[in-house]
Design an enzyme around this catalytic site. Structure first.
Site, PDB file in Angstrom:
ATOM      1  N   SER A   1       0.849  -1.188   0.000  1.00 61.17           N
ATOM      2  CA  SER A   1       0.000   0.000   0.000  1.00 61.17           C
ATOM      3  C   SER A   1       0.887   1.241   0.000  1.00 61.17           C
ATOM      4  O   SER A   1       1.994   1.229   0.531  1.00 61.17           O
ATOM      5  CB  SER A   1      -0.875   0.022   1.261  1.00 61.17           C
ATOM      6  OG  SER A   1      -1.554  -1.195   1.415  1.00 61.17           O
TER       7      SER A   1
HETATM    8  C1  SAM Z   1      -3.184  -3.387  -1.038  1.00 62.13           C
HETATM    9  S1  SAM Z   1      -2.532  -4.955  -0.680  1.00 62.13           S
HETATM   10  C2  SAM Z   1      -2.004  -4.794   0.994  1.00 62.13           C
HETATM   11  C3  SAM Z   1      -0.594  -4.331   1.113  1.00 62.13           C
HETATM   12  C4  SAM Z   1      -0.057  -4.368   2.522  1.00 62.13           C
HETATM   13  N1  SAM Z   1      -0.871  -3.582   3.424  1.00 62.13           N
HETATM   14  C5  SAM Z   1       1.399  -3.905   2.547  1.00 62.13           C
HETATM   15  O1  SAM Z   1       1.731  -3.005   3.346  1.00 62.13           O
HETATM   16  O2  SAM Z   1       2.207  -4.460   1.799  1.00 62.13           O
HETATM   17  C6  SAM Z   1      -3.961  -5.968  -0.446  1.00 62.13           C
HETATM   18  C7  SAM Z   1      -3.609  -7.404  -0.113  1.00 62.13           C
HETATM   19  O3  SAM Z   1      -4.831  -8.083   0.233  1.00 62.13           O
HETATM   20  C8  SAM Z   1      -4.695  -9.417  -0.187  1.00 62.13           C
HETATM   21  N2  SAM Z   1      -6.043 -10.017  -0.192  1.00 62.13           N
HETATM   22  C9  SAM Z   1      -7.024  -9.890  -1.120  1.00 62.13           C
HETATM   23  N3  SAM Z   1      -8.121 -10.579  -0.753  1.00 62.13           N
HETATM   24  C10 SAM Z   1      -7.817 -11.158   0.442  1.00 62.13           C
HETATM   25  C11 SAM Z   1      -8.543 -12.004   1.326  1.00 62.13           C
HETATM   26  N4  SAM Z   1      -9.798 -12.403   1.052  1.00 62.13           N
HETATM   27  N5  SAM Z   1      -7.928 -12.414   2.466  1.00 62.13           N
HETATM   28  C12 SAM Z   1      -6.643 -12.038   2.758  1.00 62.13           C
HETATM   29  N6  SAM Z   1      -5.917 -11.241   1.934  1.00 62.13           N
HETATM   30  C13 SAM Z   1      -6.499 -10.802   0.804  1.00 62.13           C
HETATM   31  C14 SAM Z   1      -4.035  -9.284  -1.542  1.00 62.13           C
HETATM   32  O4  SAM Z   1      -3.470 -10.505  -1.968  1.00 62.13           O
HETATM   33  C15 SAM Z   1      -3.005  -8.181  -1.267  1.00 62.13           C
HETATM   34  O5  SAM Z   1      -1.777  -8.709  -0.879  1.00 62.13           O
END
Ligand code: SAM
Length: 187
Positions: free
Chosen positions: A2
């Protein structure tokens, strides 16, 4: 990962204190997880990532930084009941409707912070306070996130309980067992 400026905005609204038990959904690189661990202590932090490769790499990076939160490879829509209840649930992916598991796993008075998908080309950062069996709150900021994996297929926005009025009306969102309700806030 993010955008770091947006992560700071998330953490500001999360209102996190030492000793809080936290569930983070969407570990990604582990960057936000590391910041959460610094504030609350890694032992009280659970983070979930649906992509097992990302979860494994993030866990290794966190270990290299001497941080050992509980990293769970799995679907965050189910939460992680084994370590509930949580004082804070932070989702770092956009959510169309709140998974029922989060409402069951948040402590009364706890905060659920999640980007809320809208029809307007951005997400609302929605800060909900739990008051069992529901959680209610208002948008705190505008953000843009990828959606949770299970909430990506297009669906009519009318299904979300969003009324016909436009984006700039102040509004209040309640998520409970009977679904999600959005109403215009008193001016
Ligand atoms: C915007 S990224 C988050 C980045 C993280 N906050 C960082 O600092 O690197 C969103 C993440 O949510 C994960 N994601 C999507 N759907 C999900 C789910 N149902 N359960 C867990 N993770 C999920 C994606 O694979 C992705 O890695």
């Amino acid at each position: 990962m993010s955008c770091p400026a947006v992560v700071i905005e998330l953490l500001r609204h999360l209102d996190l204190g030492p000793g809080h038990r936290v569930l983070e959904i969407g570990t990604g690189t582990g960057y936000t997880t590391a910041l959460l661990a610094q504030r609350t202590g890694a032992a009280r932090l659970t983070t979930m990532e649906i992509d097992p490769g990302l979860a494994r790499d993030a866990a290794a990076r966190l270990r290299a930084a001497d941080l050992a939160p509980c990293v769970v490879a799995g679907d965050g829509e189910l939460g992680h009941p084994a370590r509930a209840p949580y004082d804070r649930i932070l989702c770092t992916a956009a959510v169309r409707s709140i998974p029922a598991a989060w409402l069951r796993q948040i402590r009364p008075g706890g905060i659920i912070l999640r980007p809320f998908d809208t029809p307007f080309g951005y997400d609302e950062l929605l800060k909900l306070t739990a008051d069992h069996p529901a959680a209610t709150g208002e948008p705190a900021a505008m953000v843009t996130f990828m959606k949770l994996r299970g909430q990506r297929p297009p669906r009519p926005y009318a299904e979300l309980g969003r009324p016909a009025w436009t984006a700039w009306h102040p509004h209040r969102v309640t998520a409970g067992p009977s679904g999600q309700h959005i109403r215009q806030a008193a001016r």
